[in-house]
Design a protein around this motif. Structure first.
Motif, PDB file in Angstrom:
ATOM      1  N   THR A   1      51.032  59.622  35.121  1.00 23.00           N
ATOM      2  CA  THR A   1      51.609  60.995  34.934  1.00 23.00           C
ATOM      3  C   THR A   1      50.467  61.595  34.430  1.00 23.00           C
ATOM      4  N   PRO A   2      50.377  62.702  33.982  1.00 23.24           N
ATOM      5  CA  PRO A   2      49.536  63.593  33.593  1.00 23.24           C
ATOM      6  C   PRO A   2      48.834  62.997  32.150  1.00 23.24           C
ATOM      7  N   GLY A   3      47.815  62.659  31.638  1.00 22.59           N
ATOM      8  CA  GLY A   3      47.338  61.864  30.505  1.00 22.59           C
ATOM      9  C   GLY A   3      47.173  60.543  30.530  1.00 22.59           C
ATOM     10  N   LEU A   4      47.278  59.719  31.797  1.00 23.68           N
ATOM     11  CA  LEU A   4      47.000  58.558  31.993  1.00 23.68           C
ATOM     12  C   LEU A   4      45.939  58.175  32.922  1.00 23.68           C
ATOM     13  N   VAL A   5      45.222  57.000  32.607  1.00 21.43           N
ATOM     14  CA  VAL A   5      44.206  56.556  33.380  1.00 21.43           C
ATOM     15  C   VAL A   5      44.414  55.183  33.957  1.00 21.43           C
ATOM     16  N   ALA A   6      43.993  54.704  35.124  1.00 19.90           N
ATOM     17  CA  ALA A   6      44.380  53.283  35.420  1.00 19.90           C
ATOM     18  C   ALA A   6      43.113  52.725  35.665  1.00 19.90           C
ATOM     19  N   ARG A   7      42.764  51.572  35.243  1.00 18.04           N
ATOM     20  CA  ARG A   7      41.450  50.765  35.641  1.00 18.04           C
ATOM     21  C   ARG A   7      41.976  49.423  36.516  1.00 18.04           C
ATOM     22  N   GLU A   8      41.756  49.433  37.670  1.00 16.63           N
ATOM     23  CA  GLU A   8      42.329  48.411  38.703  1.00 16.63           C
ATOM     24  C   GLU A   8      41.724  47.032  38.159  1.00 16.63           C
ATOM     25  N   LEU A   9      42.427  45.948  37.859  1.00 12.76           N
ATOM     26  CA  LEU A   9      41.652  44.613  37.618  1.00 12.76           C
ATOM     27  C   LEU A   9      41.754  43.492  38.840  1.00 12.76           C
ATOM     28  N   GLY A  10      42.743  44.119  39.759  1.00 14.46           N
ATOM     29  CA  GLY A  10      42.580  43.274  41.203  1.00 14.46           C
ATOM     30  C   GLY A  10      43.950  43.530  41.716  1.00 14.46           C
ATOM     31  N   ARG A  11      43.754  43.213  43.020  1.00 12.65           N
ATOM     32  CA  ARG A  11      44.919  43.560  43.943  1.00 12.65           C
ATOM     33  C   ARG A  11      45.654  42.300  44.116  1.00 12.65           C
ATOM     34  N   VAL A  12      47.045  42.394  43.940  1.00 12.62           N
ATOM     35  CA  VAL A  12      47.927  41.288  43.944  1.00 12.62           C
ATOM     36  C   VAL A  12      48.549  41.120  45.289  1.00 12.62           C
ATOM     37  N   HIS A  13      48.213  39.773  45.764  1.00 15.73           N
ATOM     38  CA  HIS A  13      48.843  39.066  47.093  1.00 15.73           C
ATOM     39  C   HIS A  13      50.136  38.256  46.804  1.00 15.73           C
TER      40      HIS A  13
ATOM     41  N   ALA B   1      50.688  43.441  47.427  1.00  8.25           N
ATOM     42  CA  ALA B   1      51.590  43.980  46.564  1.00  8.25           C
ATOM     43  C   ALA B   1      51.243  45.168  45.743  1.00  8.25           C
ATOM     44  N   GLY B   2      49.995  45.540  46.026  1.00  6.53           N
ATOM     45  CA  GLY B   2      49.339  46.668  45.341  1.00  6.53           C
ATOM     46  C   GLY B   2      48.373  46.012  44.040  1.00  6.53           C
ATOM     47  N   PRO B   3      47.912  47.197  43.531  1.00 10.41           N
ATOM     48  CA  PRO B   3      46.952  46.900  42.431  1.00 10.41           C
ATOM     49  C   PRO B   3      47.601  46.492  41.011  1.00 10.41           C
ATOM     50  N   LEU B   4      47.102  45.289  40.187  1.00  8.44           N
ATOM     51  CA  LEU B   4      47.239  45.278  39.020  1.00  8.44           C
ATOM     52  C   LEU B   4      46.226  45.973  38.166  1.00  8.44           C
ATOM     53  N   SER B   5      46.984  46.922  37.242  1.00 10.29           N
ATOM     54  CA  SER B   5      45.783  47.805  36.395  1.00 10.29           C
ATOM     55  C   SER B   5      46.075  47.794  34.920  1.00 10.29           C
ATOM     56  N   LEU B   6      45.156  48.238  34.287  1.00 10.97           N
ATOM     57  CA  LEU B   6      45.080  48.423  32.894  1.00 10.97           C
ATOM     58  C   LEU B   6      45.190  49.987  32.472  1.00 10.97           C
ATOM     59  N   TYR B   7      46.338  50.426  31.987  1.00  9.37           N
ATOM     60  CA  TYR B   7      46.749  51.889  31.979  1.00  9.37           C
ATOM     61  C   TYR B   7      46.342  52.147  30.370  1.00  9.37           C
ATOM     62  N   TYR B   8      45.827  53.718  30.045  1.00  9.04           N
ATOM     63  CA  TYR B   8      45.637  53.689  28.902  1.00  9.04           C
ATOM     64  C   TYR B   8      45.507  55.435  28.883  1.00  9.04           C
ATOM     65  N   PRO B   9      45.744  56.175  27.695  1.00 14.36           N
ATOM     66  CA  PRO B   9      45.640  57.713  27.606  1.00 14.36           C
ATOM     67  C   PRO B   9      44.357  58.108  27.911  1.00 14.36           C
ATOM     68  N   SER B  10      44.374  58.842  28.732  1.00 15.52           N
ATOM     69  CA  SER B  10      43.008  59.803  29.260  1.00 15.52           C
ATOM     70  C   SER B  10      42.364  60.630  28.223  1.00 15.52           C
TER      71      SER B  10
ATOM     72  N   VAL C   1      39.906  48.142  26.087  1.00 14.62           N
ATOM     73  CA  VAL C   1      39.973  48.317  27.703  1.00 14.62           C
ATOM     74  C   VAL C   1      38.767  47.456  28.084  1.00 14.62           C
ATOM     75  N   ASP C   2      37.380  47.750  27.498  1.00 11.58           N
ATOM     76  CA  ASP C   2      36.190  47.067  27.828  1.00 11.58           C
ATOM     77  C   ASP C   2      36.215  45.735  27.891  1.00 11.58           C
ATOM     78  N   PHE C   3      36.985  45.000  27.037  1.00 11.84           N
ATOM     79  CA  PHE C   3      37.008  43.640  26.859  1.00 11.84           C
ATOM     80  C   PHE C   3      37.860  42.903  27.901  1.00 11.84           C
ATOM     81  N   VAL C   4      38.931  43.678  28.293  1.00 13.42           N
ATOM     82  CA  VAL C   4      39.885  43.269  29.288  1.00 13.42           C
ATOM     83  C   VAL C   4      39.288  43.102  30.723  1.00 13.42           C
ATOM     84  N   VAL C   5      38.558  44.470  30.903  1.00 16.80           N
ATOM     85  CA  VAL C   5      37.853  44.551  32.204  1.00 16.80           C
ATOM     86  C   VAL C   5      36.966  43.438  32.253  1.00 16.80           C
ATOM     87  N   ASP C   6      36.001  43.175  31.207  1.00 19.02           N
ATOM     88  CA  ASP C   6      34.921  42.372  31.209  1.00 19.02           C
ATOM     89  C   ASP C   6      35.512  40.895  31.629  1.00 19.02           C
ATOM     90  N   GLN C   7      36.300  40.401  30.805  1.00 20.85           N
ATOM     91  CA  GLN C   7      37.056  39.262  31.085  1.00 20.85           C
ATOM     92  C   GLN C   7      37.678  38.753  32.374  1.00 20.85           C
TER      93      GLN C   7
END
Length: 312
Positions: free
Chosen positions: A150-162, A267-276, A288-294
């Motif tokens: 929805t407007p106001g959200l950003v998604a960072r993809e962590l990986g695609r789930v099979h 099955a599509g991406p698994l993502s980390l969502y947060y306000p834009s 956000v940076d910690f999870v993406v890096d890990q």
């Protein structure tokens, strides 16, 4: 000039659709938010909301005001928050939503490192298998799949789930293991019922050469939880098609084995969502940076792939 608190109460109420949701975001009481909006209306001589017992609806004047000030107010609020946080250690309560099994298996193990790095942050993690309203419910972030952007959200993809087919290592006994999805029709299937829709899940698998084939197993039982499906499969009760985040621990432990290696459904991406926001609160930004890096360092995307054997 209207006070910033009155304008912020109006924008948050308009975006979330209620004074209560706005109050949770702002750390105020619903009565205080309602009073701020009423004072703004009195100062402008303009009714901004049509109020009902169920929700707030913007008037034409309210819509116009929201369009004119929401972006500028967000920039101003972010600048003030950024200036206040400059030079300080990230701190505060971090409210995050995530799935129950996924959170236990993949997020809780990260807590020690995260807390050692950011001791002033208090994780408030909600383990819940549902789609949350990130802004309306006051979450700083959410991890999952299929959340509507929805407007106001950003998604960072962590990986695609099979999604892969699994069974107990000794399930086939002396029988020949299937080499094509069409052969699954001769074996018991542990079928998943979708909790949101109530329908039985069906999958089309993609093979190593890019070919596709629908799966038509022989239903032996219907379960709504992929973790339960993995356990039932490990008991030798049938073949289950489950997402890799749920199957991987049992595959690595030897409790499950791949059926039709190399075949999978995306099955599509698994993502980390947060306000834009241009300037996120420091606690959210470092999370956000910690999870993406890990997840990158631990090869999460490769571990979720069904194109080959599971990564250790």
């Amino acid at each position: 000039m209207q006070p910033l608190s009155h304008l912020e109460s109006f924008v948050r109420s308009a975006e979330s659709g209620s004074f209560s949701a706005a109050a949770r975001q702002l750390g105020l009481t619903p009565a205080a938010v309602s009073k701020n909006v009423a004072r703004l209306e009195a100062g402008l001589g303009l009714r901004l909301f049509q109020r009902s017992t169920r929700k707030l609806v913007l008037t034409e004047g309210g819509e116009r005001l929201l369009q004119q000030i929401s972006g500028a107010l967000g920039t101003l609020s972010d600048a003030v928050a950024g200036a206040a946080e400059a030079g300080r250690q990230p701190a505060g309560t971090l409210k995050v939503s995530m799935g129950q099994a996924f959170g236990r298996e993949y997020m809780v193990p990260l807590l020690s490192d995260f807390l050692a790095r950011y001791p002033a942050i208090l994780p408030d993690w909600h383990f819940d298998n549902r789609q949350v309203d990130l802004i309306g419910e006051g979450f700083d972030a959410a991890i999952g799949g299929g959340i509507q952007l929805t407007p106001g959200l950003v998604a960072r993809e962590l990986g695609r789930v099979h999604v892969v087919a699994v069974a107990a290592p000794g399930y086939f006994g002396g029988r020949a293991a299937p080499t094509h999805p069409s052969a699954l029709a001769g074996f018991d299937s542990i079928v998943r019922r979708s909790s949101p829709t109530g329908r039985l899940r069906t999958w089309t698998l993609r093979g190593p050469a890019g070919e596709e084939a629908a799966v038509e197993g022989r239903p032996r039982m219907i379960l709504s939880d992929p973790e339960a499906m993995c356990r039932a499969a490990a008991m030798g009760l049938g073949i289950a098609l489950v997402p890799m985040p749920f199957a991987l621990p049992a595959l690595q432990a030897g409790a499950l084995a791949r059926v039709l290696p190399g075949w999978y459904a995306d099955a599509g991406p698994l993502s980390l969502y947060y306000p834009s926001k241009k300037l996120l609160p420091a606690k959210t930004r470092v999370f956000v940076d910690f999870v993406v890096d890990q997840f990158h360092a631990r090869g999460f995307a490769e571990r979720m792939s069904g194109a080959g054997e599971p990564v250790a």
